[in-house]
Motif scaffolding. Structure first.
Motif, PDB file in Angstrom:
ATOM      1  N   ILE A  91       2.540 -46.116  48.377  1.00 24.77           N
ATOM      2  CA  ILE A  91       3.425 -45.097  48.909  1.00 24.77           C
ATOM      3  C   ILE A  91       4.720 -45.129  48.092  1.00 24.77           C
ATOM      4  CG2 ILE A  91       4.677 -44.270  50.927  1.00 24.77           C
ATOM      5  CD1 ILE A  91       2.573 -45.664  52.658  1.00 24.77           C
ATOM      6  N   GLY A  92       4.940 -44.093  47.318  1.00 28.77           N
ATOM      7  CA  GLY A  92       6.087 -44.083  46.423  1.00 28.77           C
ATOM      8  C   GLY A  92       5.912 -45.131  45.345  1.00 28.77           C
ATOM      9  N   VAL A  96       1.470 -50.889  49.914  1.00 29.32           N
ATOM     10  CA  VAL A  96       1.470 -51.301  51.310  1.00 29.32           C
ATOM     11  C   VAL A  96       0.158 -52.021  51.589  1.00 29.32           C
ATOM     12  CG1 VAL A  96       1.583 -50.573  53.712  1.00 29.32           C
ATOM     13  CG2 VAL A  96       2.932 -49.372  51.982  1.00 29.32           C
ATOM     14  N   VAL A  97       0.244 -53.288  51.916  1.00 26.50           N
ATOM     15  CA  VAL A  97      -0.935 -54.117  52.173  1.00 26.50           C
ATOM     16  C   VAL A  97      -0.999 -54.409  53.665  1.00 26.50           C
ATOM     17  CG1 VAL A  97      -2.100 -56.294  51.669  1.00 26.50           C
ATOM     18  CG2 VAL A  97      -0.754 -55.156  49.887  1.00 26.50           C
ATOM     19  N   ARG A  98      -2.023 -53.921  54.308  1.00 25.16           N
ATOM     20  CA  ARG A  98      -2.171 -54.130  55.750  1.00 25.16           C
ATOM     21  C   ARG A  98      -3.114 -55.306  56.001  1.00 25.16           C
ATOM     22  NH1 ARG A  98      -2.027 -48.728  54.667  1.00 25.16           N
ATOM     23  NH2 ARG A  98      -0.279 -47.588  55.616  1.00 25.16           N
ATOM     24  N   THR A  99      -2.634 -56.255  56.794  1.00 21.65           N
ATOM     25  CA  THR A  99      -3.427 -57.433  57.141  1.00 21.65           C
ATOM     26  C   THR A  99      -3.544 -57.515  58.659  1.00 21.65           C
ATOM     27  OG1 THR A  99      -1.676 -59.073  57.457  1.00 21.65           O
ATOM     28  CG2 THR A  99      -2.280 -58.544  55.172  1.00 21.65           C
ATOM     29  N   LEU A 100      -4.360 -58.445  59.113  1.00 24.92           N
ATOM     30  CA  LEU A 100      -4.513 -58.641  60.553  1.00 24.92           C
ATOM     31  C   LEU A 100      -3.231 -59.178  61.181  1.00 24.92           C
ATOM     32  CD1 LEU A 100      -8.118 -60.149  60.814  1.00 24.92           C
ATOM     33  CD2 LEU A 100      -7.387 -57.775  61.101  1.00 24.92           C
ATOM     34  N   ASP A 101      -2.337 -59.730  60.344  1.00 22.94           N
ATOM     35  CA  ASP A 101      -1.105 -60.323  60.851  1.00 22.94           C
ATOM     36  C   ASP A 101       0.128 -59.458  60.611  1.00 22.94           C
ATOM     37  OD1 ASP A 101      -2.053 -63.079  61.708  1.00 22.94           O
ATOM     38  OD2 ASP A 101      -2.821 -62.972  59.668  1.00 22.94           O
ATOM     39  N   GLY A 102      -0.082 -58.282  60.059  1.00 26.96           N
ATOM     40  CA  GLY A 102       1.056 -57.416  59.818  1.00 26.96           C
ATOM     41  C   GLY A 102       0.979 -56.712  58.477  1.00 26.96           C
ATOM     42  N   GLU A 103       2.020 -55.987  58.164  1.00 22.35           N
ATOM     43  CA  GLU A 103       2.069 -55.154  56.962  1.00 22.35           C
ATOM     44  C   GLU A 103       3.023 -55.757  55.939  1.00 22.35           C
ATOM     45  OE1 GLU A 103       1.793 -50.710  57.526  1.00 22.35           O
ATOM     46  OE2 GLU A 103       3.814 -50.847  56.682  1.00 22.35           O
ATOM     47  N   LEU A 104       2.576 -55.804  54.679  1.00 22.86           N
ATOM     48  CA  LEU A 104       3.390 -56.323  53.579  1.00 22.86           C
ATOM     49  C   LEU A 104       3.578 -55.240  52.530  1.00 22.86           C
ATOM     50  CD1 LEU A 104       1.598 -59.759  53.043  1.00 22.86           C
ATOM     51  CD2 LEU A 104       3.694 -59.350  54.329  1.00 22.86           C
TER      52      LEU A 104
END
Length: 325
Positions: A91-92, A96-104
């Motif tokens: 994005i831009g 954006v890396v989405r994991t089971l523990d949150g977004e990085l």
């Protein structure tokens, strides 16, 4: 939940390629995060004794080698978390890396998810892994010099590995489920002409026997269903690899499903790199994976620094423009 979410460089996969990239990235000043679902190591964990990595002597267990590599990466500031990555988007200017523990988020990303050896799925295979069962001839073949060796498969990879193993032993048996080898004609002809190699066609492995090491293999004839038990000291399995590319299915791949990059480990997506066993290349070893990782981290460092400089200049220009209005 994750305490820190924004990074310069995210590495997905904690095998030799990923950990090397983490070390080089962090050492160059990039805020680096490594994500892997399981413990660090990848295929290296299957190596009973690593004896062919230059400079590592005497030989060490693959698990010990990787643990030291992990400690080294952390010593330079790399962070490692265990989590499952569900998706990657850009994005831009950020991934954006989405994991089971949150977004990085990060400016650069490395796909070092590796490849998984296809297993036979027979009794004894998992139990005797590293005790005579192997998926790497150059890694483990020398331990069975002069002993009875079986190779499972009939394609180019299996035949090439059988040919190599035949330089170590005069008793190599190639097990293939079909009536003829699937390998290229020239490769197959070399196998059939080799005095140290015997081919058993129309055969599949039903069971691998042994208590603390491989002792014998039960074979079944696919046409007659007749079973026979043959003594052997090692079983090398080469029935294909499955590169882990689910997260980046949109990237170009070769005919075997491996990610295609240039010599800088760059994919067509700016800031996204691929390294190690997931990448299309002619030779897969810990040393080649490490080389890939170092190159990818070097390129990521240049990319991130250039991008940050550009963003700073743009921000400064915008501020100056706003001040003159």
């Amino acid at each position: 939940m994750l305490k820190e979410t924004d990074f310069d460089f995210i590495v997905i996969g904690a095998g030799a390629a990923g950990l090397t990239a983490a070390q080089y990235g962090a050492r160059s000043g990039l805020d680096t995060m490594v994500i892997d679902l399981s413990d660090a190591g990848g295929q290296a964990l299957n190596i009973f004794t690593l004896e062919n990595y230059p400079g590592v002597f005497p030989p060490v267990p693959g698990r010990d080698f990787i643990k030291n590599m992990e400690k080294q990466a952390k010593s330079f500031g790399a962070k490692i978390i265990h989590s499952k990555v569900s998706s990657i988007d850009k994005i831009g200017q950020q991934f954006v890396v989405r994991t089971l523990d949150g977004e990085l988020k990060s400016y650069a990303i490395l796909i070092a998810t590796g490849a998984q050896h296809r297993a036979l799925g027979v009794d004894g295979e998992k139990k005797l892994l590293g005790k005579g069962v192997s998926y790497c001839a150059t890694c483990d073949g020398p331990f069975f010099k002069g002993k009875k060796i079986m190779v499972v498969g009939g394609g180019d990879s299996a035949c090439s590995e059988a040919f190599y193993l035949a330089t170590l032993s005069n008793s190599v048996t190639l097990i293939h489920r079909r009536k003829q080898l699937r390998a290229q004609k020239a490769v197959a002809e070399k196998i059939l002409a080799h005095p140290n190699i015997t081919v058993r066609y129309n055969s599949v492995v039903k069971k691998i026997n042994g208590k603390d090491k491989v002792e014998s293999v039960v074979l079944s004839n696919v046409e007659t269903n007749e079973e026979v038990e043959l003594p052997t000291d090692a079983v090398f399995i080469f029935i294909g690899m499955n590169p882990r590319t689910d997260l980046v299915s949109m990237l170009p791949k070769d005919e075997s499903g491996y990610l295609i990059t240039n010599y800088k480990m760059e994919t067509p997506v700016p800031g996204m790199y691929a390294a190690g066993d997931v990448r299309a290349k002619p030779f897969r070893q810990i040393i080649t994976a490490s080389s890939d990782g170092a190159i990818a981290a070097h390129q990521a460092h240049e990319y991130v620094n250039t991008l940050k400089t550009k963003m700073t200049l743009q921000a400064g220009a915008a501020t100056q423009t706003g001040a003159t209005k």
